[in-house]
Write a protein that holds these residues in place. Structure first.
Motif, PDB file in Angstrom:
ATOM      1  N   THR A 147      42.632 -30.764  44.582  1.00  0.00           N
ATOM      2  CA  THR A 147      41.231 -31.098  44.355  1.00  0.00           C
ATOM      3  C   THR A 147      40.421 -29.976  43.527  1.00  0.00           C
ATOM      4  O   THR A 147      39.327 -30.286  43.730  1.00  0.00           O
ATOM      5  CB  THR A 147      40.517 -31.539  45.485  1.00  0.00           C
ATOM      6  N   ARG A 148      41.250 -28.704  43.714  1.00  0.00           N
ATOM      7  CA  ARG A 148      40.591 -27.604  42.987  1.00  0.00           C
ATOM      8  C   ARG A 148      39.438 -27.343  43.957  1.00  0.00           C
ATOM      9  O   ARG A 148      38.218 -27.371  43.320  1.00  0.00           O
ATOM     10  CB  ARG A 148      40.361 -27.841  41.436  1.00  0.00           C
ATOM     11  N   GLY A 185      43.970 -29.455  40.793  1.00  0.00           N
ATOM     12  CA  GLY A 185      42.785 -30.360  40.599  1.00  0.00           C
ATOM     13  C   GLY A 185      43.296 -31.547  39.834  1.00  0.00           C
ATOM     14  O   GLY A 185      42.655 -32.288  39.333  1.00  0.00           O
ATOM     15  N   SER A 186      44.710 -32.022  40.005  1.00  0.00           N
ATOM     16  CA  SER A 186      45.168 -33.230  39.235  1.00  0.00           C
ATOM     17  C   SER A 186      45.314 -34.266  40.264  1.00  0.00           C
ATOM     18  O   SER A 186      45.810 -35.337  40.225  1.00  0.00           O
ATOM     19  CB  SER A 186      46.644 -32.927  38.689  1.00  0.00           C
ATOM     20  N   GLY A 199      35.889 -33.280  43.697  1.00  0.00           N
ATOM     21  CA  GLY A 199      37.175 -33.941  42.965  1.00  0.00           C
ATOM     22  C   GLY A 199      36.571 -35.391  42.471  1.00  0.00           C
ATOM     23  O   GLY A 199      35.532 -35.460  42.791  1.00  0.00           O
ATOM     24  N   SER A 210      34.203 -26.750  38.477  1.00  0.00           N
ATOM     25  CA  SER A 210      34.310 -28.407  38.482  1.00  0.00           C
ATOM     26  C   SER A 210      35.370 -28.617  38.799  1.00  0.00           C
ATOM     27  O   SER A 210      36.436 -27.893  38.769  1.00  0.00           O
ATOM     28  CB  SER A 210      34.103 -28.488  36.667  1.00  0.00           C
ATOM     29  N   SER A 211      35.273 -29.769  39.573  1.00  0.00           N
ATOM     30  CA  SER A 211      36.782 -30.352  39.893  1.00  0.00           C
ATOM     31  C   SER A 211      36.928 -31.883  39.167  1.00  0.00           C
ATOM     32  O   SER A 211      37.237 -32.600  40.042  1.00  0.00           O
ATOM     33  CB  SER A 211      37.044 -30.173  41.393  1.00  0.00           C
ATOM     34  N   ALA A 212      36.189 -31.955  38.007  1.00  0.00           N
ATOM     35  CA  ALA A 212      36.350 -33.192  37.746  1.00  0.00           C
ATOM     36  C   ALA A 212      37.477 -33.628  36.387  1.00  0.00           C
ATOM     37  O   ALA A 212      36.992 -33.542  35.360  1.00  0.00           O
ATOM     38  CB  ALA A 212      34.845 -33.392  36.747  1.00  0.00           C
ATOM     39  N   GLY A 213      38.613 -33.845  36.963  1.00  0.00           N
ATOM     40  CA  GLY A 213      39.669 -34.014  36.168  1.00  0.00           C
ATOM     41  C   GLY A 213      40.596 -32.845  35.635  1.00  0.00           C
ATOM     42  O   GLY A 213      40.442 -31.778  36.227  1.00  0.00           O
ATOM     43  N   TYR A 214      41.597 -33.186  34.817  1.00  0.00           N
ATOM     44  CA  TYR A 214      42.612 -32.199  34.392  1.00  0.00           C
ATOM     45  C   TYR A 214      41.828 -31.000  33.814  1.00  0.00           C
ATOM     46  O   TYR A 214      41.068 -31.386  33.072  1.00  0.00           O
ATOM     47  CB  TYR A 214      43.520 -32.862  33.524  1.00  0.00           C
ATOM     48  N   ASP A 215      42.190 -29.911  34.067  1.00  0.00           N
ATOM     49  CA  ASP A 215      41.737 -28.527  33.373  1.00  0.00           C
ATOM     50  C   ASP A 215      42.260 -28.576  32.042  1.00  0.00           C
ATOM     51  O   ASP A 215      43.200 -27.495  31.589  1.00  0.00           O
ATOM     52  CB  ASP A 215      42.172 -27.484  34.380  1.00  0.00           C
TER      53      ASP A 215
END
Lengths: 461, 461
Positions: free
Chosen positions: A148-149, A199-200, A420, B187-192
């Motif tokens: 979840t980063r 984070g994926s 996330g 941010s943890s909103a999606g792939y980096d």
């Protein structure tokens, strides 16, 4: 209970592989149907407890054979529905993969199995002089935190899981095992697969091992708390502190309601005003003292008062215990309530605006809303304390959350600083990433064409 | 000269679009046929100098229409053949996209067009109290630095481009413009996507804008140099320094030959022994003094002698000028020679072993080999000074490079710490990444199915 013939066969094969470590009992499935969130639960058909990467490979092969989804499960502390088995299938609980495989004091790194929890790792580091400072609050697993980063109170100094994961072992949808990253502290040898997977959220594969950076335990630590007339004064103090290059380890913002909740719960007596909590880490007492003095001067310029500086361990502990219990303190404002926790993150220069306008939204709502933030990152959390049975309160919270996220995006921020996406925040990704969301879909399609890996999270294909 | 009908038509369309800013003159094509490396040059069919992201989009559309490769070009300072147009096509030189678009002192970030150089950005930051400390040596473009995941002497404290790029604007192979990343600090909103593109060397798209983190100019700076009987003593000093948490800003290792070269070139008089060069950044003179004293004590324990501490600006400048000119100093050891520069990076605990064994390889070679390293990262460079005309010396250098990279990989390291892959190091990626290389291919295929973006670099599909 498994329903389709394929699922029944898969459960049979999983039990043949793992014995009692594959379970389709109602209790075990229910326990794995949700994290710590307001989202509706969704149970998998079967839960597996593998003990090795090789067993995860075998489980993924079975999922492949029968076309079943795979949902990784760590400590179950996620907040946006990451672990809900929305389309049934196999949940892989990594709790038995809990070995600390290697600690290197010389290289300041460690490799752990994905099911090792944060506190377990911290314990394994005792007497090494090293620490793993990333602390999202919950005793999450390192695998879950990477997926979840995650970050937390110390990100302002030590970074997030993005900066602190050096390498991963991942089982892909087609059951290949990929070792990505390197123990070298830097590399420019090819695409950064590690950062793509951090984070994926299990949507590209199942993490089974994680290599993390460690940090020296600081020689000296102190803490401080300071109250402000206004949120603006507090945030301006944060901006000036960072501009000046004071390497502060934690800067936490609490709003007046959250301070009041903390006072009631933790028997503290902080003024019921916006407050900043600081922690300073340094290589000498002198350095820590210098930092605290710099920050005190900055705070005073911005209307801070009663800057209370705590160097003794018990005083620091009391302060950070109070912060750590902020969530329970909020809950105690409305006994029996269900908590909905959400977060956004904006450029720090926009934090005051975002917080002040967001708090204005709460003026007339019928439930308490507490605010606590990692102000040094421009990241803050809201806790909505809802009557569990009330559909109207849930609707109202939904509306507030929508408004806050729309605002954060308009200010150049992100819909989630550290919780996330799961399925709770998927609907905001198009607004945040635009065409970038299509790029994410293309990547998902390339690595998981059947959409079996934690389907229905982050992106659907 | 363009040969195929498609290429002739493409050049016509590019000239219609850009006028004199599209050139197929022999001189311009030749100038864009190579970076600063020993690799054979390869000229594109045509070179374009766009002035905006929109013009890059138009160029990529033309490349798409005629099936031509696209090679991005920054300052031309890359070292592994990144800019060679191996299959002809269109080189996009970003030199005219050189505007600093935005600097935020409050958020400590800036957005620049990809063709802005490091020194240009540094100049734009004058009087802001902020700095962009990533310094790969050359005055590279920020776009080129992001594309190769560059770093340099200060990475031990400030990180590499991986940690310092917050966002990118990229034109993809299908001419879509993607804005990736966020100005929020996390941010943890999606792939980096940002981290996937940093280090992708133009093989996934053309970067046109880069948002970077800035850092406060330190209140106080000092430097020091220290000589050691052995490489081991020097590296052990580095390890102990980092373990103790001394936040040193630079730790550079020079071997005896490189010290000798520096003395001759820069008229310095350092003992001809392995040496460490340090820079300390702090929020007060006192803090910087504490750091230097800690390191001096550590160095003494490990056989360091003559620890010379420089606080005056001119003394520091002299020291770092000498380091900065290390490459030219090495070249001067053999006037007229051609330099081949290579690098590897290993876990710091293996650095002594890697350096000592590598130097043993050089015992009988007929050309000088200098070693200079970013020791705090476990990263070091060799400079082979070759007789330009000699095929046998080139072969010998190839053999040495192979041996060093094989050794670094065996020690858990990477085939390139900061120079990138280009086509010079592609052959090592299978050994370094195993099945991970197939994952990289899948990503490349997903985003550039026709293999038009800088083909023949990193991975071929």
């Amino acid at each position: 209970m498994p329903t389709s013939a394929g699922t029944i066969d898969a459960v049979r094969d999983l039990k043949a592989l793992l014995g009692a470590r594959a379970s389709d009992s109602a209790a075990v499935r229910e326990h794995h149907s949700k994290g710590e969130s307001y989202h509706a639960p969704a149970a998998p058909d079967v839960v597996c407890f593998p003990a090795s990467t090789e067993e995860v490979v075998q489980i993924v092969r079975i999922s492949q054979r029968f076309g079943l989804p795979v949902v990784p499960f760590g400590a179950g502390s996620s907040l946006e529905g990451h672990v809900q088995a929305l389309r049934g299938g196999i949940t892989i609980d990594l709790r038995d993969m809990n070995r600390v495989l290697r600690v290197s004091a010389e290289d300041l790194d460690a490799t752990v199995e994905a099911g090792v929890t944060r506190l377990q790792l911290t314990k394994a580091l005792r007497n090494t002089g090293l620490d793993f400072p990333i602390d999202p609050g919950a005793d999450a697993t390192i695998g879950g935190m990477a997926a979840t980063r995650a970050s937390g109170t110390t990100a302002v100094r030590y970074g997030t899981m993005r900066e602190n994961v050096l390498g991963l072992t991942v089982v892909l949808a087609d059951a290949r095992v990929i070792n990505m990253g390197t123990r070298a502290r830097k590399s420019s040898a090819g695409y950064d697969l590690t950062r793509l997977f951090v984070g994926s959220e299990g949507t590209l594969g199942v993490m089974t091992e994680v290599t993390v950076r460690l940090h020296p335990v600081p020689e000296s630590v102190s803490a401080a708390v300071c109250s402000f007339e206004s949120i603006k004064g507090a945030v301006d103090t944060v901006i000036a502190t960072i501009q000046l290059g004071v390497p502060v380890a934690r800067i936490e913002l609490l709003d007046d309601l959250q301070v009041d909740a903390v006072n009631r719960y933790s028997k503290t007596d902080y003024p019921v005003m916006p407050a900043l909590l600081f922690e300073f880490h340094g290589d000498s007492d002198r350095h820590v003292q210098d930092q605290a003095e710099s920050v005190e001067a900055i705070a005073r310029e911005h209307g801070g008062r009663g800057f209370a500086w705590a160097t003794r361990l018990e005083d620091r502990d009391r302060l950070w215990q109070a912060r750590h219990h902020a969530f329970y303190a909020a809950l105690a404002l409305r006994p029996g309530a269900q908590a909905w926790t959400t977060d956004v993150c904006v450029p720090i220069s926009r934090l005051t605006e975002c917080v002040v306008e967001t708090k204005a939204d709460h003026a007339a709502v019928p439930f308490p809303v507490c605010l606590v933030g990692h102000a040094g990152d421009g990241n803050f959390h809201l806790i909505y304390m809802l009557d569990s049975g009330s559909a109207s309160e849930l609707d109202e919270a939904r509306r507030l959350n929508d408004r806050m996220i729309t605002r954060a995006l308009a200010l150049g921020g992100t819909c989630s600083g550290e919780h996330g996406v799961g399925f709770g925040k998927m609907k905001y990704l198009a607004a945040e990433h635009g065409e970038g969301l299509e790029v994410m879909r293309a990547l998902k399609r390339a690595l998981d064409p059947d959409n079996r890996m934690n389907p229905g999270k982050i992106v659907d294909i």
